[in-house]
Design an enzyme around this catalytic site. Sequence first.
Site, PDB file in Angstrom:
ATOM      1  N   ASP A 129      49.626  39.304  31.730  1.00  6.86           N
ATOM      2  CA  ASP A 129      50.917  39.880  32.125  1.00  6.86           C
ATOM      3  C   ASP A 129      50.912  40.195  33.613  1.00  6.86           C
ATOM      4  OD1 ASP A 129      53.035  39.815  30.468  1.00  6.86           O
ATOM      5  OD2 ASP A 129      53.025  41.931  29.936  1.00  6.86           O
ATOM      6  N   HIS A 130      50.599  39.204  34.394  1.00  5.82           N
ATOM      7  CA  HIS A 130      50.641  39.307  35.849  1.00  5.82           C
ATOM      8  C   HIS A 130      50.712  37.901  36.440  1.00  5.82           C
ATOM      9  CE1 HIS A 130      46.080  39.355  35.118  1.00  5.82           C
ATOM     10  NE2 HIS A 130      46.316  38.206  35.710  1.00  5.82           N
ATOM     11  N   ALA A 131      50.886  37.849  37.748  1.00  7.05           N
ATOM     12  CA  ALA A 131      50.818  36.566  38.473  1.00  7.05           C
ATOM     13  C   ALA A 131      49.924  36.778  39.684  1.00  7.05           C
ATOM     14  CB  ALA A 131      52.214  36.133  38.911  1.00  7.05           C
ATOM     15  N   HIS A 142      51.885  34.994  33.657  1.00  7.92           N
ATOM     16  CA  HIS A 142      51.240  34.523  32.420  1.00  7.92           C
ATOM     17  C   HIS A 142      50.714  35.693  31.589  1.00  7.92           C
ATOM     18  CE1 HIS A 142      48.014  34.735  35.451  1.00  7.92           C
ATOM     19  NE2 HIS A 142      47.225  35.069  34.448  1.00  7.92           N
ATOM     20  N   LEU A 189      50.189  40.287  41.399  1.00  9.27           N
ATOM     21  CA  LEU A 189      51.549  40.825  41.243  1.00  9.27           C
ATOM     22  C   LEU A 189      51.572  41.396  39.829  1.00  9.27           C
ATOM     23  CD1 LEU A 189      53.292  37.789  42.891  1.00  9.27           C
ATOM     24  CD2 LEU A 189      53.176  40.088  43.860  1.00  9.27           C
TER      25      LEU A 189
END
Length: 138
Positions: free
Chosen positions: A53-55, A100, A125
């Site tokens: 749960d980040h990029a 993702h 991010l």
Amino acid sequence: MEIKVKNSGVAKLSSWKEPRGNLFVAEGDRNIPFPIRRIYFMNNLEHAEFRGDHAHKALTQAIFAANGSFVLGLDDGETKQEVLLNNPEEGIILGPMLWHNMRQFSKDCVILVLASDYYSESDYLRTYDQFLEFLRKS
Ligand code: TYD
């Protein structure tokens, strides 16, 4: 496996499958399209709702179900896609600016990640709003 999101693709490991066991090989700048600086893996995921749960701003990674299975959610800011990873030979490239997450882990799931660089919190991010804002500016 057809990947529709940007900055992604399929990464194939070489494999030697024998009655005495299976062997899988990843080589940087060969079947993995970047030099590998860091490797990490995750196990004991059966009680986790999700991971990721980040990029990343610049990092490129390749993610594999080394054992078991999980669902990988991909989102490039325009297109979203879900991929079931259940074959150790076939992983997914997580390029920069690709939101993702990983979820629906099988009990025996082991996730292997090959990364193009060392860990750096400033490359993350961590919120979806930050991701969209960074996409808009770049
Ligand atoms: P985190 O990014 O929250 O895991 P995930 O996104 O898969 O759910 O990472 C958990 C912790 O581990 C966090 O404090 C950062 C640390 N970490 C490192 O120090 N080095 C690394 O290479 C990674 C991947 C994480």
